[in-house]
Design a protein around this motif. Structure first.
Motif, mmCIF file in Angstrom:
data_model
loop_
_atom_site.group_PDB
_atom_site.id
_atom_site.type_symbol
_atom_site.label_atom_id
_atom_site.label_comp_id
_atom_site.label_asym_id
_atom_site.label_seq_id
_atom_site.Cartn_x
_atom_site.Cartn_y
_atom_site.Cartn_z
ATOM 1 N N UNK A 166 0.777 -1.069 -0.021
ATOM 2 C CA UNK A 166 -0.190 -0.007 0.019
ATOM 3 C C UNK A 166 0.748 1.299 0.133
ATOM 4 N N UNK A 167 2.136 1.067 0.550
ATOM 5 C CA UNK A 167 2.846 2.258 0.745
ATOM 6 C C UNK A 167 3.372 2.480 -0.647
ATOM 7 N N UNK A 244 0.254 12.126 1.737
ATOM 8 C CA UNK A 244 1.424 12.236 2.392
ATOM 9 C C UNK A 244 1.334 11.977 3.657
ATOM 10 N N UNK A 245 0.534 12.573 4.537
ATOM 11 C CA UNK A 245 0.236 12.187 5.829
ATOM 12 C C UNK A 245 0.062 10.654 6.031
ATOM 13 N N UNK A 246 -0.762 10.275 5.127
ATOM 14 C CA UNK A 246 -1.061 8.996 5.382
ATOM 15 C C UNK A 246 0.029 7.901 5.219
ATOM 16 N N UNK A 247 0.902 8.077 4.152
ATOM 17 C CA UNK A 247 2.072 7.529 4.035
ATOM 18 C C UNK A 247 3.064 7.571 5.316
ATOM 19 N N UNK A 248 3.590 9.041 5.675
ATOM 20 C CA UNK A 248 4.589 9.145 6.476
ATOM 21 C C UNK A 248 3.923 8.641 7.861
ATOM 22 N N UNK A 249 2.594 8.971 8.360
ATOM 23 C CA UNK A 249 2.443 8.670 9.700
ATOM 24 C C UNK A 249 2.000 7.383 9.884
ATOM 25 N N UNK A 286 -5.894 5.308 17.904
ATOM 26 C CA UNK A 286 -7.254 5.692 17.910
ATOM 27 C C UNK A 286 -7.524 6.884 16.866
ATOM 28 N N UNK A 287 -6.496 7.102 15.928
ATOM 29 C CA UNK A 287 -6.687 8.243 14.925
ATOM 30 C C UNK A 287 -6.350 7.690 13.667
ATOM 31 N N UNK A 288 -6.507 6.111 13.247
ATOM 32 C CA UNK A 288 -6.624 5.634 12.037
ATOM 33 C C UNK A 288 -7.611 6.178 11.133
ATOM 34 N N UNK A 289 -7.250 6.963 10.093
ATOM 35 C CA UNK A 289 -8.054 7.727 9.204
ATOM 36 C C UNK A 289 -9.318 6.691 8.657
#
Length: 502
Positions: A166-167, A244-249, A286-289
């Protein structure tokens, strides 16, 4: 009282019914009010205390080693309940806050810490008792620490290969978006630099900008949202930031912390939030989009081992139900008791149409009104959220308050009480102090009013899910010992269980 300093062996102190334990550097200090002993750190030591009542600093840390300890007081959790807004609960700060004096003229720091800790426990105990929070501490917070320790020990399995794949997909999509943005702007630049981005958007493309500061133009999410319809590059840029946030975080972040067993082990914090909610860090589970297309896909990489499944249960509109109860609002209680769609009912009121004529867009707007009211939203913010005029938003709120008169009365009364007493409280006596109500600044006072309205609702909901966690944990231990509670996300619990037990 004169304190005698006696260096004794642990066995002498352990003759007492109640003892104090604190981790200190690589040792455990055992103490009572006038004696202390330093023990080498030894897990076995903690397994020999089954018959003792124990007062500790940070019960979760001890429960990690021995969940059967009889912990009767936790000074960290007590200090949190007494002052939920504190920046930290480390010992040196607590000694200062509660004016616990140095008790030893010697340079033996461990002796000083051990005996001062015992005095601190006594001081906090008295304050908790005076504020009638003993039930909250003993029956909710301390038992919850045991549950959280078990959840931290359990971890959560992830599909490592799936996340790696996915990355790569995200990387390709991010590169595609970069190319589209550069072609629309006309040149390449650093998309992650607010200064360079500001120049590209507001000087090169000529988009309307807010006030320019010494640091350049603001390119915050709010600014970009308001520019969506002004240029196609803005949509691509917002998507670029999101991916970008999804990938990095999440992709890169989780791959960095996954262990050899394929599981990630988060830390659950009990003293971080002012409302009583627990939080999750390193990583934040708790913050998985979930609200975006790419974010919701990411959840499929949280998996159960072979032969097991994930069982998920959440409360239905818990905060609105708590509001109905606390405000004793007849219309709202009747709606919930009769399984009426509360958002459809609110839409009927807000838009002045019969319930059966409410459209899906009306219901969505009413949902924003319902949850906005819980968070003390004003007409200006509501108008922005549901994209209507200020006048329309104000009318929606006025209609809401005329329908739910109990809620309207509660909103007024709770602010008056918070102003008078300086705090609000949950149904379980968790306090939230609201010093902002005394501020000379009107914006600060408005913020305080929103806290006063929301804290009893969100805090009570947090207390209820904590009680649920304790009960679920205890029943699983007895009835389904192979099942484990592994995650809490505010109003939702996830249990990893054998397929046969699901």
């Amino acid at each position: 009282t004169e304190i005698k300093f006696i260096k004794v062996e642990p066995g002498d102190i352990l003759k007492a019914d109640t003892i104090n334990l604190i981790y200190y550097q690589n040792y455990i200090i055992v103490s009572n009010e006038n004696e202390y002993a330093i023990c080498e750190y030894d897990d076995d030591f903690l397994f020999n205390l089954a018959d003792k009542k124990i007062r500790v600093y940070d019960s979760k840390e001890f429960y990690h080693i021995n969940p059967d300890l009889n912990i009767v007081f936790d000074c960290t959790l007590a200090a949190y309940l007494l002052n939920p807004s504190a920046s930290s609960y480390n010992l040196s700060r607590l000694f200062d806050e509660y004016k616990i004096p140095d008790v030893s003229a010697s340079d033996k720091e461990a002796e000083n810490v051990g005996i001062r800790f015992a005095i601190l426990c006594d001081t906090l105990y008295r304050e908790i008792d005076e504020k009638e929070q003993m039930h909250l501490l003993n029956d909710i917070e301390i038992p919850l620490a045991k549950v959280l320790a078990d959840m931290e020990n359990a971890g959560f399995m992830i599909d490592v290969e799936g996340i790696r794949e996915y990355d790569k997909q995200l990387e390709l999509k991010i590169e595609e978006l970069r190319g589209l943005i550069f072609s629309l702007v006309g040149y390449e630049f650093n998309l992650n630099s607010p200064i360079q981005l500001g120049v590209a958007l507001f000087e090169k493309l000529g988009l309307p900008a807010g006030k320019k500061t010494k640091k350049g133009y603001s390119t915050s999410a709010d600014v970009l949202e308001n520019l969506r319809d002004k240029h196609p590059a803005v949509d691509y840029l917002l998507e670029y930031r999101q991916l970008s946030k999804l990938k990095s975080t999440y992709c890169d972040g989780l791959l960095k912390v996954v262990c050899d067993d394929g599981r990630i082990y988060s830390t659950f914090n009990q003293t971080e939030t002012r409302t009583g909610r627990i939080s999750s860090t390193e990583p934040n589970l708790q913050n998985i989009p979930v609200k975006t297309q790419y974010g919701s896909l990411f959840r499929q990489y949280f998996v159960a081992p072979e032969g097991k499944v994930l069982c998920d249960a959440d409360y239905s509109q818990i905060e609105l139900r708590v509001l109905a109860h606390i405000a004793d609002d007849k219309a709202m209680k009747e709606a919930f008791n009769n399984d009426v769609d509360i958002h459809r009912l609110t839409a009927s009121s807000a838009f002045s149409v019969p319930v059966d004529e409410v459209t899906s867009s009306m219901r969505s707007a009413a949902k924003a009104v319902n949850f906005g009211i819980v968070y003390g939203i004003g007409a200006f913010s509501l108008a922005k959220d549901i994209k209507v005029s200020f006048g329309e938003a104000k009318q929606y709120i006025d209609n809401y308050m005329s329908t739910y008169t109990g809620v309207a009365d509660y909103m007024k009364k709770v602010v008056e009480e918070a102003t008078k007493f300086g705090y609000v409280k949950t149904l379980f006596n968790r306090r939230r102090y609201v010093s902002e109500l005394k501020a000379s600044n009107a914006i600060q006072r408005g913020f305080g009013e929103r806290i006063a309205r929301n804290a009893p609702i969100q805090g009570t909901a947090a207390d209820i899910i904590k009680i649920a966690m304790i009960r679920v944990y205890n029943r699983l231990k007895v009835e389904l010992p192979t099942a484990r509670l592994i995650l809490q996300v505010h109003d939702e619990l996830i249990v990893e269980a054998d397929t046969a037990d699901a």
